[in-house]
Design a protein around this motif. Structure first.
Motif, PDB file in Angstrom:
ATOM      1  N   SER A  40      -6.988  -4.134   6.826  1.00 18.34           N
ATOM      2  CA  SER A  40      -7.105  -5.038   5.673  1.00 18.34           C
ATOM      3  C   SER A  40      -7.530  -4.294   4.415  1.00 18.34           C
ATOM      4  CB  SER A  40      -8.104  -6.162   5.972  1.00 18.34           C
ATOM      5  OG  SER A  40      -7.587  -7.030   6.952  1.00 18.34           O
ATOM      6  N   GLU A  41      -8.496  -3.397   4.543  1.00 18.67           N
ATOM      7  CA  GLU A  41      -8.953  -2.649   3.364  1.00 18.67           C
ATOM      8  C   GLU A  41      -7.841  -1.758   2.823  1.00 18.67           C
ATOM      9  OE1 GLU A  41     -10.964  -1.725   0.167  1.00 18.67           O
ATOM     10  OE2 GLU A  41     -11.683  -3.200   1.609  1.00 18.67           O
ATOM     11  N   ALA A  42      -7.086  -1.139   3.704  1.00 16.80           N
ATOM     12  CA  ALA A  42      -5.970  -0.294   3.267  1.00 16.80           C
ATOM     13  C   ALA A  42      -4.897  -1.125   2.568  1.00 16.80           C
ATOM     14  CB  ALA A  42      -5.380   0.449   4.463  1.00 16.80           C
ATOM     15  N   ILE A  43      -4.628  -2.304   3.086  1.00 18.58           N
ATOM     16  CA  ILE A  43      -3.639  -3.186   2.451  1.00 18.58           C
ATOM     17  C   ILE A  43      -4.154  -3.646   1.092  1.00 18.58           C
ATOM     18  CG2 ILE A  43      -2.515  -5.448   2.619  1.00 18.58           C
ATOM     19  CD1 ILE A  43      -2.259  -4.859   5.677  1.00 18.58           C
ATOM     20  N   ARG A  44      -5.445  -3.969   0.992  1.00 20.78           N
ATOM     21  CA  ARG A  44      -6.013  -4.355  -0.311  1.00 20.78           C
ATOM     22  C   ARG A  44      -5.855  -3.222  -1.318  1.00 20.78           C
ATOM     23  NH1 ARG A  44      -9.741  -7.249   2.998  1.00 20.78           N
ATOM     24  NH2 ARG A  44     -11.176  -5.491   3.126  1.00 20.78           N
ATOM     25  N   ASP A  45      -6.136  -1.976  -0.905  1.00 22.96           N
ATOM     26  CA  ASP A  45      -5.958  -0.831  -1.803  1.00 22.96           C
ATOM     27  C   ASP A  45      -4.496  -0.683  -2.225  1.00 22.96           C
ATOM     28  OD1 ASP A  45      -8.557  -0.023  -2.047  1.00 22.96           O
ATOM     29  OD2 ASP A  45      -8.350   1.785  -0.817  1.00 22.96           O
TER      30      ASP A  45
ATOM     31  N   ILE B   9      -0.381  -3.512  -8.209  1.00 18.94           N
ATOM     32  CA  ILE B   9      -0.690  -4.295  -9.408  1.00 18.94           C
ATOM     33  C   ILE B   9      -0.893  -3.375 -10.608  1.00 18.94           C
ATOM     34  CG2 ILE B   9      -2.452  -5.768 -10.483  1.00 18.94           C
ATOM     35  CD1 ILE B   9      -2.764  -7.086  -7.655  1.00 18.94           C
ATOM     36  N   ILE B  10      -1.623  -2.284 -10.420  1.00 21.59           N
ATOM     37  CA  ILE B  10      -1.858  -1.327 -11.510  1.00 21.59           C
ATOM     38  C   ILE B  10      -0.534  -0.746 -11.995  1.00 21.59           C
ATOM     39  CG2 ILE B  10      -2.816   0.959 -12.029  1.00 21.59           C
ATOM     40  CD1 ILE B  10      -5.195   0.121 -10.157  1.00 21.59           C
TER      41      ILE B  10
ATOM     42  N   LYS C 288       1.378  -3.389 -13.992  1.00 21.41           N
ATOM     43  CA  LYS C 288       0.802  -3.593 -15.326  1.00 21.41           C
ATOM     44  C   LYS C 288       1.126  -2.421 -16.246  1.00 21.41           C
ATOM     45  CE  LYS C 288      -2.940  -6.731 -14.129  1.00 21.41           C
ATOM     46  NZ  LYS C 288      -4.394  -6.939 -14.088  1.00 21.41           N
ATOM     47  N   TRP C 289       1.074  -1.190 -15.718  1.00 21.02           N
ATOM     48  CA  TRP C 289       1.381  -0.016 -16.536  1.00 21.02           C
ATOM     49  C   TRP C 289       2.836  -0.065 -16.998  1.00 21.02           C
ATOM     50  CZ3 TRP C 289       4.907   3.978 -15.597  1.00 21.02           C
ATOM     51  CH2 TRP C 289       4.883   5.003 -16.539  1.00 21.02           C
ATOM     52  N   ILE C 290       3.739  -0.324 -16.079  1.00 14.96           N
ATOM     53  CA  ILE C 290       5.161  -0.375 -16.435  1.00 14.96           C
ATOM     54  C   ILE C 290       5.412  -1.461 -17.476  1.00 14.96           C
ATOM     55  CG2 ILE C 290       7.452  -1.002 -15.545  1.00 14.96           C
ATOM     56  CD1 ILE C 290       6.685   0.529 -12.973  1.00 14.96           C
ATOM     57  N   HIS C 291       4.764  -2.604 -17.324  1.00 17.51           N
ATOM     58  CA  HIS C 291       4.993  -3.709 -18.251  1.00 17.51           C
ATOM     59  C   HIS C 291       4.237  -3.556 -19.568  1.00 17.51           C
ATOM     60  CE1 HIS C 291       7.118  -5.404 -14.901  1.00 17.51           C
ATOM     61  NE2 HIS C 291       7.651  -6.236 -15.748  1.00 17.51           N
TER      62      HIS C 291
END
Length: 141
Positions: free
Chosen positions: A32-37, A43-44, A47-50
């Motif tokens: 779960s922690e790896a999937i969250r990362d 997401i990052i 956001k950078w691309i957009h």
């Protein structure tokens, strides 16, 4: 404590096995922690691309299954829709099942994103990587 939602996903066995090897190597306490990362990184990146604006040059690298039904035709049609943006393309046969296409682009960042999103959403496309450079006049010497 952060509110958590539970989700269920289906993954190919091989993909999950490779993911489990990586999270073991990296020392994650749980899947779960790896999937969250991974989701945070996604997401990052999004956001950078957009956030890109103005004139840009770069490449869009696509890896796809060339056996996927009419995928090559769909990719070609999309590329023709953006012919004013595409400077050149390079096609490589990676193995019996997979091809790589490198699309060199120059134009408005918003339109480059649009092209990238259209290519990414095609069934049979396995990976898309956008690499955008700053305009040449803005590179520090």
């Amino acid at each position: 404590m952060v509110d958590m939602d539970r989700i269920s996903i289906s993954l190919p066995t091989k993909l999950l096995g490779e993911f489990d090897e990586i999270i073991g190597d990296r020392g994650y306490a749980s899947r779960s922690e790896a999937i969250r990362d991974s989701i945070r990184d996604y997401i990052i990146k999004h956001k950078w691309i957009h956030s890109l604006e103005g004139e840009r040059s770069g490449t869009i690298t696509i890896i796809y299954d060339h056996h996927a039904s009419d995928l090559m035709e769909r990719i070609t049609t999309i590329q023709h829709d953006y012919s004013n943006l595409i400077v050149a393309t390079l096609h490589m046969h990676m193995d019996h099942d997979n091809c790589m296409e490198v699309v060199i682009v120059r134009g408005d960042a918003k339109i480059i994103r649009e092209l990238t999103d259209r290519l990414t959403s095609q069934k049979g496309v396995k990976q898309v990587k956008l690499n955008v450079m700053v305009p040449g006049g803005n590179i520090p010497e």
